[in-house]
Design a protein around this motif. Sequence first.
Motif, PDB file in Angstrom:
ATOM      1  N   LEU A   1       0.531  -1.323   0.052  1.00  0.00           N
ATOM      2  CA  LEU A   1      -0.094  -0.057   0.202  1.00  0.00           C
ATOM      3  C   LEU A   1       1.012   1.413   0.160  1.00  0.00           C
ATOM      4  O   LEU A   1       0.712   2.252  -0.381  1.00  0.00           O
ATOM      5  N   SER A   2       2.015   1.414   0.739  1.00  0.00           N
ATOM      6  CA  SER A   2       3.250   2.504   1.418  1.00  0.00           C
ATOM      7  C   SER A   2       3.829   3.260  -0.739  1.00  0.00           C
ATOM      8  O   SER A   2       3.877   4.241  -0.473  1.00  0.00           O
TER       9      SER A   2
ATOM     10  N   SER B   1     -11.153   7.872   3.641  1.00  0.00           N
ATOM     11  CA  SER B   1     -11.460   8.432   2.461  1.00  0.00           C
ATOM     12  C   SER B   1     -10.096   9.107   1.924  1.00  0.00           C
ATOM     13  O   SER B   1      -8.964   8.442   1.815  1.00  0.00           O
ATOM     14  N   VAL B   2      -9.703   9.651   0.424  1.00  0.00           N
ATOM     15  CA  VAL B   2      -7.848   9.211   0.214  1.00  0.00           C
ATOM     16  C   VAL B   2      -7.718  10.877  -0.825  1.00  0.00           C
ATOM     17  O   VAL B   2      -9.004  11.624  -1.258  1.00  0.00           O
TER      18      VAL B   2
ATOM     19  N   PHE C   1       4.729  15.903  -6.154  1.00  0.00           N
ATOM     20  CA  PHE C   1       3.898  15.216  -5.756  1.00  0.00           C
ATOM     21  C   PHE C   1       4.419  14.449  -4.847  1.00  0.00           C
ATOM     22  O   PHE C   1       5.103  13.601  -4.907  1.00  0.00           O
ATOM     23  N   ILE C   2       3.513  15.062  -3.765  1.00  0.00           N
ATOM     24  CA  ILE C   2       4.289  13.750  -2.654  1.00  0.00           C
ATOM     25  C   ILE C   2       3.413  12.483  -2.566  1.00  0.00           C
ATOM     26  O   ILE C   2       4.131  11.501  -2.509  1.00  0.00           O
ATOM     27  N   ARG C   3       2.815  12.231  -1.893  1.00  0.00           N
ATOM     28  CA  ARG C   3       1.923  11.042  -2.291  1.00  0.00           C
ATOM     29  C   ARG C   3       0.433  10.855  -1.973  1.00  0.00           C
ATOM     30  O   ARG C   3      -0.421  12.189  -1.588  1.00  0.00           O
ATOM     31  N   ASN C   4      -0.471  10.006  -2.473  1.00  0.00           N
ATOM     32  CA  ASN C   4      -1.777   9.836  -1.967  1.00  0.00           C
ATOM     33  C   ASN C   4      -2.216   9.454  -0.381  1.00  0.00           C
ATOM     34  O   ASN C   4      -1.014   8.720  -0.164  1.00  0.00           O
ATOM     35  N   THR C   5      -3.335   9.556   0.409  1.00  0.00           N
ATOM     36  CA  THR C   5      -3.066  10.204   1.779  1.00  0.00           C
ATOM     37  C   THR C   5      -4.033   9.370   1.705  1.00  0.00           C
ATOM     38  O   THR C   5      -5.279  10.071   1.014  1.00  0.00           O
TER      39      THR C   5
ATOM     40  N   GLN D   1      -8.703  13.685  12.770  1.00  0.00           N
ATOM     41  CA  GLN D   1      -8.388  12.574  11.614  1.00  0.00           C
ATOM     42  C   GLN D   1      -6.714  11.937  12.152  1.00  0.00           C
ATOM     43  O   GLN D   1      -6.408  12.607  12.497  1.00  0.00           O
ATOM     44  N   PHE D   2      -6.729  10.718  11.144  1.00  0.00           N
ATOM     45  CA  PHE D   2      -5.584  10.224  11.325  1.00  0.00           C
ATOM     46  C   PHE D   2      -5.084   9.694   9.551  1.00  0.00           C
ATOM     47  O   PHE D   2      -6.028   8.952   9.074  1.00  0.00           O
ATOM     48  N   ASP D   3      -4.470  10.037   9.625  1.00  0.00           N
ATOM     49  CA  ASP D   3      -3.247   9.537   8.431  1.00  0.00           C
ATOM     50  C   ASP D   3      -3.201   8.247   8.762  1.00  0.00           C
ATOM     51  O   ASP D   3      -2.411   7.201   9.530  1.00  0.00           O
ATOM     52  N   ALA D   4      -3.979   7.396   7.636  1.00  0.00           N
ATOM     53  CA  ALA D   4      -4.483   5.953   8.026  1.00  0.00           C
ATOM     54  C   ALA D   4      -2.704   4.314   7.947  1.00  0.00           C
ATOM     55  O   ALA D   4      -2.431   3.690   8.344  1.00  0.00           O
TER      56      ALA D   4
END
Length: 216
Positions: free
Chosen positions: A14-15, A92-93, A107-111, A121-124
């Motif tokens: 996933l990462s 959500s993304v 672009f850094i990443r999709n979070t 709220q948390f970064d999964a």
Amino acid sequence: MRFINDAVMGWDSLSKRLASPICVDPDVSRVASDAGSLLSALRHAPELFGWPERRRDAIAAELCPGHQVITDAADTFKHHKLRNSKRITKISVASVFLVEPGKGFRFIRNTLLLEHPELGQFDALLLTRDAIRFWLKHQNIDLAWPGIVFEGAEVFRDAALLTWIDGVQPAVYSARLITCGRDVDGSLVPRDFDDLRFAIVDDKTLLEAQAIPSSL
């Protein structure tokens, strides 16, 4: 071991996928489904490791970072509606871009964001990484796991660009962007910018740039 296959290897996959500049619908996507599977694996870790049924979730929530949020998110993903509305946790993304004046957009990443009605709220990706590290240590699993969060290549462009791939995201009805600047310590801080240029393009060369490990 099932935990390594479902949780550790699932997280690594996933990462890497989140570090590709692919346009992802905020609410319905393959990456959200994969995140749901990862959350489910961690939600059932106490059961997998043979913890007694009585109060195992409560005890896990006391010991494991984020276990309550992970449990609520996994149950929401599976059942959609829960009897206790205070547990309903939306996945959500959003696509994160670094904006630097004179250089453009990177672009850094999709979070993957978890929105818990009471806990916030948390970064999964970060939350599940902490949980995996807990279980590896708690169960004395001998695995040197780095848990690398990947991000997009250090390439700036004139606009915030994402590409669309059929089969990865069959349809896109909307996109959510998070724009960031650099704080004095170099960390990313969400900021609004007046001159925001964004486009979804049919350009697979965007995927050729090599993802790199982040400092997270």
